[in-house]
Design a protein around this motif. Sequence first.
Motif: not given
Length: 814
Positions: A47, A432-433, A435-437
């Motif tokens: 991450r 971002w995608l 890291l988010r899910r």
Amino acid sequence: MVKFQALGEEKAIKDPVLKTPPSVDTSVYGGFRLVVWLKSGLEWAARLGLLFSTLGLAVALRLPVRGWQMVAALLSLDFDSPATRPTPFDALNSPFPFFPLFLLLIWLIAALVLLFKELPAPVSSVSTSQIPNPKIQKVNREKRLRWLLFGLTLIVLLIVGWAQRSAQLLPDSLGRFPQPNYDEMVYYSSAAAFAAGHLPYRDFFTAHPPGTFALFAAFFKLFGLQAGGPDTFLAGRWFSVIQGLLTVVGTFWAAGRLWATLQKGAFALGAAFIAGLLYALDGRASEIAMLENVSNLVAIVGFSCFLEGERAARGRRWHWLVMAGGLASAAALTKLPGIALIFALLVYLFYRRDWRGLGLTLTGAGLGFLLIEGPFIGLAGLGEVLRQQVFFQMLRPQEVRSGLDEVARIAGYPEASLTVFLGGLGFCLLAWLVLRRPAPMLAHLLLPALWSVPLLVIFIFSKSFHPWYYVQWALPLALLAGGLGAVLRPVYRVGLLGLLVLTFPLLLSEWQAERKVDYDRVYGPVANFIQSQPSGATALFALDPGYNLMAGLPSARLPSGKYLIDGSSYLLYLNLEIDRKGLGKLLGQALGQNRDVGTIQELFERPRGQSLVTLGLPAGGWAALDGKIALPQLTPRSVEYIATASGLPTPIDYVRLYRVRSVASLREWHFENGLLMQPFGLSTSFEGQANYDPPDSEGVLHLSSAVTANRILDLRLAWRVERSPAQQLKVFVHLIDEHNQLVAQRDLAPLDPATDTRRWLVGDAFQDVQSLPLPDLSPGRYRVILGLYDATTDRRIQVEGQDSIMLGDIIVSN
């Protein structure tokens, strides 16, 4: 619930607090905790790596600079060239040249680690017959609406793509051609020569793979355009425009299928529109015809086939993957950077542990290679193909400045600024995608990023990278940018609208910039001048084949039988002696990065390459020396040879056009010891100025008796070795008057006094100037005689049954 079993007992331990049962082996439990801890630590490291590498890529792609420029343009309402204005972020650059590639690798590794889960098996689409009957009418209405939007969007993209490419590539209302690129002329000329029956690699040198030649040669042959001329050039341009538009369509389709996952549909129209618009509008992609069309078209079709294979049912998947592999291989065999797509597909399949898919894709790639490259290997020979296509590219010298951050250089192009900016935002969106899910279904979205890795390697490490190679990177950047239009949840629509408003200055300035076209100033005018002269020219000598193509004249043919098409590269190829080295030695030199350390200018000026002038100047033809390619790469002596054989040039803008004399004065003479000599005519020099008194059109030199004592007679000769001479040789030059009396003479070794002709090798060629200071000469006609003799025995070497050659006449008047 997490269950542990020990000593035949089974007990349930409640999550999330793990407690060790009395009967559980603590060493096993400790190992389990260690694995959980390591996995958690690796995930957090990934991450952090993804986060910081994304920030670094934003810097490397100059996103802060572009963002500031666009905001400033919007606030000031001044949209004139916003991409060139200074910003506070101009000094925020990559700290070292490898920085962008290093960050991209970290970015990919981190994203792949986070997505490393078993991916679901491909699921075939649901047919409409499975939809409940009450909803059929509504579904059909929505389907018709989607198809209407699909068609209208595609029409808009084709209009934009046509406007850009027609303005950059097709003639205007006055019939003026936009300026061609040198590589474009090499491709067209090679394709026309191939269509005329001359095989690449065997009959002419080319440093490029054969896919583009084969396609355009078939097109030229079909329409009878292999002889060259403006019609051939215009047809090539039209063919390029059509292929460019097809690439826009392919980008639109591939982006829509790639990003459909985020919308749980079969097609993401917003993503397709943004990707297609960027590629249609991109200034770099639209202005370089030959570097865009074939490779990018084949690559995007291959990528689309791969996406279809990923979505297809298992029984119908194999042919999609075989086609994807074959087309990816074809992309690499039309332009070498096309190998980037093969890399992306194979790494992705390996990551998924999809061994069957990997095998099918490799099979397709192998079949594509054999189909395209196999015939050329069989006819021209493996050695020629490897030397010209591979080793020349690996061993050619430094042509661009080293130590540059090429990615920042590309990001600084105003005509590519919109694609790079939105493509960079696509990298940020993907990060971002993930890291988010970090769902496994997102893994295929990394394909454009994988596609970028080999391209960045080429940009950074290639010694011959030039700005126009960016067009291969425009495709994955456009696909990445398409993701900005795929996230269409209500909460993001305001942000998407804001992004479109933000990028308006770049979009407008790029559109306006592409209307400013640099028109051809030399190819057409040179062709028109040649065609206006009396007929008789059989060929044209030029390092840039565009002059041959536009004039409809064959390229110069060398004594080896090869045609001189990509003359600039062939000059380097000969000077590096790649044609004389064994494949094993070349491989060791390439693996050891043992490039020639000479400067590019010094390499051009070596004697072997310069001999192309003396070997390729066609008898009774033309020679075109331009200030961009030929004059910077030829030595003054080579230019003097052309002037001696031609007389005064006709200047056309930055081109000198020479009319070469007849066959009789430029014929080769065969000596009995295996040497061939070609005289280029008589001239004089005065106070260091060559060709001070040039010969007339018949090769006769006219002088006044008052100046002869101040002149030096220059004889420009070309030596070619068919058999290595066994003797140390000397050249004699005699000046004979009308009474057959010797008036002046000079004896010297060829080239210079220290030359040992016994070391000349078969295939060598040399330029030689034999100079004879003239005495006071009375009016009359004088003959110039030349011959060879053995420096040890003084025996003359016979030349075609004679012991000397009469090279020309000097007429001295009062």
